[in-house]
Write a protein that holds these residues in place. Structure first.
Motif, PDB file in Angstrom:
ATOM      1  N   LEU A 149       0.042  -9.059  -8.203  1.00 17.57           N
ATOM      2  CA  LEU A 149      -0.845  -7.982  -7.768  1.00 17.57           C
ATOM      3  C   LEU A 149      -1.822  -7.603  -8.870  1.00 17.57           C
ATOM      4  O   LEU A 149      -1.434  -7.436 -10.025  1.00 17.57           O
ATOM      5  CB  LEU A 149      -0.023  -6.750  -7.377  1.00 17.57           C
ATOM      6  N   LYS A 150      -3.059  -7.474  -8.488  1.00 17.06           N
ATOM      7  CA  LYS A 150      -4.114  -6.956  -9.372  1.00 17.06           C
ATOM      8  C   LYS A 150      -4.703  -5.747  -8.653  1.00 17.06           C
ATOM      9  O   LYS A 150      -5.323  -5.882  -7.610  1.00 17.06           O
ATOM     10  CB  LYS A 150      -5.211  -7.998  -9.605  1.00 17.06           C
ATOM     11  N   ASP A 151      -4.443  -4.544  -9.195  1.00 12.70           N
ATOM     12  CA  ASP A 151      -4.888  -3.318  -8.539  1.00 12.70           C
ATOM     13  C   ASP A 151      -5.176  -2.283  -9.620  1.00 12.70           C
ATOM     14  O   ASP A 151      -4.328  -2.035 -10.482  1.00 12.70           O
ATOM     15  CB  ASP A 151      -3.797  -2.817  -7.590  1.00 12.70           C
ATOM     16  N   SER A 152      -6.341  -1.674  -9.582  1.00  9.90           N
ATOM     17  CA  SER A 152      -6.731  -0.714 -10.625  1.00  9.90           C
ATOM     18  C   SER A 152      -5.817   0.506 -10.642  1.00  9.90           C
ATOM     19  O   SER A 152      -5.569   1.083 -11.709  1.00  9.90           O
ATOM     20  CB  SER A 152      -8.190  -0.286 -10.445  1.00  9.90           C
ATOM     21  N   ARG A 153      -5.290   0.909  -9.494  1.00  4.76           N
ATOM     22  CA  ARG A 153      -4.367   2.050  -9.472  1.00  4.76           C
ATOM     23  C   ARG A 153      -3.104   1.727 -10.245  1.00  4.76           C
ATOM     24  O   ARG A 153      -2.609   2.549 -11.032  1.00  4.76           O
ATOM     25  CB  ARG A 153      -4.006   2.430  -8.031  1.00  4.76           C
ATOM     26  N   VAL A 154      -2.589   0.529 -10.055  1.00  5.15           N
ATOM     27  CA  VAL A 154      -1.376   0.104 -10.752  1.00  5.15           C
ATOM     28  C   VAL A 154      -1.669  -0.085 -12.236  1.00  5.15           C
ATOM     29  O   VAL A 154      -0.872   0.310 -13.093  1.00  5.15           O
ATOM     30  CB  VAL A 154      -0.805  -1.175 -10.107  1.00  5.15           C
ATOM     31  N   ASP A 155      -2.819  -0.661 -12.570  1.00  5.58           N
ATOM     32  CA  ASP A 155      -3.192  -0.817 -13.981  1.00  5.58           C
ATOM     33  C   ASP A 155      -3.223   0.529 -14.697  1.00  5.58           C
ATOM     34  O   ASP A 155      -2.894   0.620 -15.873  1.00  5.58           O
ATOM     35  CB  ASP A 155      -4.554  -1.497 -14.114  1.00  5.58           C
ATOM     36  N   GLY A 156      -3.589   1.589 -13.980  1.00  3.26           N
ATOM     37  CA  GLY A 156      -3.638   2.929 -14.556  1.00  3.26           C
ATOM     38  C   GLY A 156      -2.276   3.440 -14.986  1.00  3.26           C
ATOM     39  O   GLY A 156      -2.177   4.336 -15.830  1.00  3.26           O
ATOM     40  N   TRP A 157      -1.220   2.881 -14.448  1.00  3.90           N
ATOM     41  CA  TRP A 157       0.133   3.313 -14.828  1.00  3.90           C
ATOM     42  C   TRP A 157       0.541   2.791 -16.193  1.00  3.90           C
ATOM     43  O   TRP A 157       1.565   3.189 -16.732  1.00  3.90           O
ATOM     44  CB  TRP A 157       1.157   2.877 -13.790  1.00  3.90           C
ATOM     45  N   GLN A 158      -0.280   1.926 -16.772  1.00  3.64           N
ATOM     46  CA  GLN A 158       0.046   1.386 -18.087  1.00  3.64           C
ATOM     47  C   GLN A 158       0.123   2.508 -19.128  1.00  3.64           C
ATOM     48  O   GLN A 158       0.825   2.387 -20.121  1.00  3.64           O
ATOM     49  CB  GLN A 158      -0.981   0.333 -18.490  1.00  3.64           C
ATOM     50  N   GLU A 162       0.834  -1.207   0.000  1.00  5.61           N
ATOM     51  CA  GLU A 162       0.000   0.000   0.000  1.00  5.61           C
ATOM     52  C   GLU A 162       0.866   1.254   0.000  1.00  5.61           C
ATOM     53  O   GLU A 162       0.617   2.195  -0.762  1.00  5.61           O
ATOM     54  CB  GLU A 162      -0.951   0.001   1.211  1.00  5.61           C
ATOM     55  N   GLU A 163       1.903   1.277   0.814  1.00  4.96           N
ATOM     56  CA  GLU A 163       2.810   2.429   0.863  1.00  4.96           C
ATOM     57  C   GLU A 163       3.574   2.587  -0.443  1.00  4.96           C
ATOM     58  O   GLU A 163       3.792   3.705  -0.918  1.00  4.96           O
ATOM     59  CB  GLU A 163       3.801   2.294   2.033  1.00  4.96           C
ATOM     60  N   ILE A 164       3.981   1.464  -1.039  1.00  5.61           N
ATOM     61  CA  ILE A 164       4.705   1.510  -2.315  1.00  5.61           C
ATOM     62  C   ILE A 164       3.807   2.064  -3.420  1.00  5.61           C
ATOM     63  O   ILE A 164       4.229   2.911  -4.207  1.00  5.61           O
ATOM     64  CB  ILE A 164       5.253   0.114  -2.692  1.00  5.61           C
ATOM     65  N   ILE A 165       2.581   1.605  -3.475  1.00  8.39           N
ATOM     66  CA  ILE A 165       1.652   2.088  -4.506  1.00  8.39           C
ATOM     67  C   ILE A 165       1.436   3.593  -4.368  1.00  8.39           C
ATOM     68  O   ILE A 165       1.490   4.330  -5.354  1.00  8.39           O
ATOM     69  CB  ILE A 165       0.307   1.322  -4.439  1.00  8.39           C
ATOM     70  N   LYS A 166       1.216   4.063  -3.160  1.00 11.97           N
ATOM     71  CA  LYS A 166       1.013   5.504  -2.950  1.00 11.97           C
ATOM     72  C   LYS A 166       2.251   6.301  -3.336  1.00 11.97           C
ATOM     73  O   LYS A 166       2.147   7.355  -3.971  1.00 11.97           O
ATOM     74  CB  LYS A 166       0.634   5.786  -1.496  1.00 11.97           C
ATOM     75  N   ALA A 167       3.431   5.812  -2.978  1.00 16.86           N
ATOM     76  CA  ALA A 167       4.681   6.518  -3.302  1.00 16.86           C
ATOM     77  C   ALA A 167       4.920   6.523  -4.811  1.00 16.86           C
ATOM     78  O   ALA A 167       5.313   7.545  -5.379  1.00 16.86           O
ATOM     79  CB  ALA A 167       5.858   5.878  -2.571  1.00 16.86           C
ATOM     80  N   ALA A 168       4.690   5.401  -5.467  1.00 20.96           N
ATOM     81  CA  ALA A 168       4.892   5.337  -6.918  1.00 20.96           C
ATOM     82  C   ALA A 168       3.900   6.247  -7.629  1.00 20.96           C
ATOM     83  O   ALA A 168       4.243   6.909  -8.612  1.00 20.96           O
ATOM     84  CB  ALA A 168       4.749   3.897  -7.416  1.00 20.96           C
ATOM     85  N   ASP A 169       2.691   6.303  -7.133  1.00 15.37           N
ATOM     86  CA  ASP A 169       1.680   7.174  -7.733  1.00 15.37           C
ATOM     87  C   ASP A 169       2.099   8.641  -7.662  1.00 15.37           C
ATOM     88  O   ASP A 169       1.835   9.415  -8.577  1.00 15.37           O
ATOM     89  CB  ASP A 169       0.349   6.957  -7.024  1.00 15.37           C
ATOM     90  N   GLY A 188       7.481   8.482 -15.050  1.00 17.86           N
ATOM     91  CA  GLY A 188       6.638   7.393 -15.539  1.00 17.86           C
ATOM     92  C   GLY A 188       7.370   6.065 -15.586  1.00 17.86           C
ATOM     93  O   GLY A 188       6.783   5.015 -15.286  1.00 17.86           O
ATOM     94  N   ILE A 189       8.650   6.063 -15.941  1.00 23.64           N
ATOM     95  CA  ILE A 189       9.402   4.814 -16.019  1.00 23.64           C
ATOM     96  C   ILE A 189       9.487   4.134 -14.659  1.00 23.64           C
ATOM     97  O   ILE A 189       9.472   2.907 -14.562  1.00 23.64           O
ATOM     98  CB  ILE A 189      10.821   5.040 -16.619  1.00 23.64           C
TER      99      ILE A 189
END
Length: 145
Positions: A94-103, A66-73, A78-79
């Protein structure tokens, strides 16, 4: 000082500051754990190399997703989001819509690499458009091109 306890001090500057946490009873501050994981992907050579970064992600990252996702966001590059997403999907399924958005940060036809310090290899992630140019016991075996 140029040296500390007999060791040369290495300086690294950035215009993008990580989120920090105060150390109780001190004026010192340390980077938030999510930011530490994400910053490892930007400059892996400052952290023992990408092989070591992947090992740390594989052994410790699940506890801090959770902390990693927030920090990466929040991260400016972008890379870095693409590298983080690739590792989270590969290491943790991991399957997470926030991470999928980084595509949207993946770039077709580019020479983006998981390890920015190593040469491009034709083994790649189609989803993340990223050359998987790292051999690691923690990543699935890559087919030979």
């Amino acid at each position: 000082p140029r040296t500390l306890r007999g060791r040369t001090v290495a300086y690294h500057t950035t215009k993008y500051l990580a989120e920090t946490r105060p150390i109780r009873g001190s004026f010192a501050r340390v980077a938030a754990i999510g930011d530490v994981f994400v910053e490892m992907l930007e400059d892996p050579d400052l952290c023992g190399g990408m092989g070591h970064v992947i090992e740390v992600w594989a052994t410790e990252g699940r506890s801090y997703l959770e902390e990693i996702i927030k920090a990466a966001d929040r991260h400016h590059a972008g890379i870095v989001k693409v590298r983080a997403a690739y590792l989270m999907e590969t290491l943790f399924s991991l399957k997470d819509s926030r991470v999928d958005g980084w595509q949207k940060y993946a770039q077709r036809g580019s020479s983006r690499k998981l390890d920015p310090t190593k040469p491009y290899l034709p083994t790649f992630s189609e989803k993340w458009m990223l050359s998987v140019n790292v051999r690691s016991e923690f990543l699935p075996a890559s087919p030979r091109p």
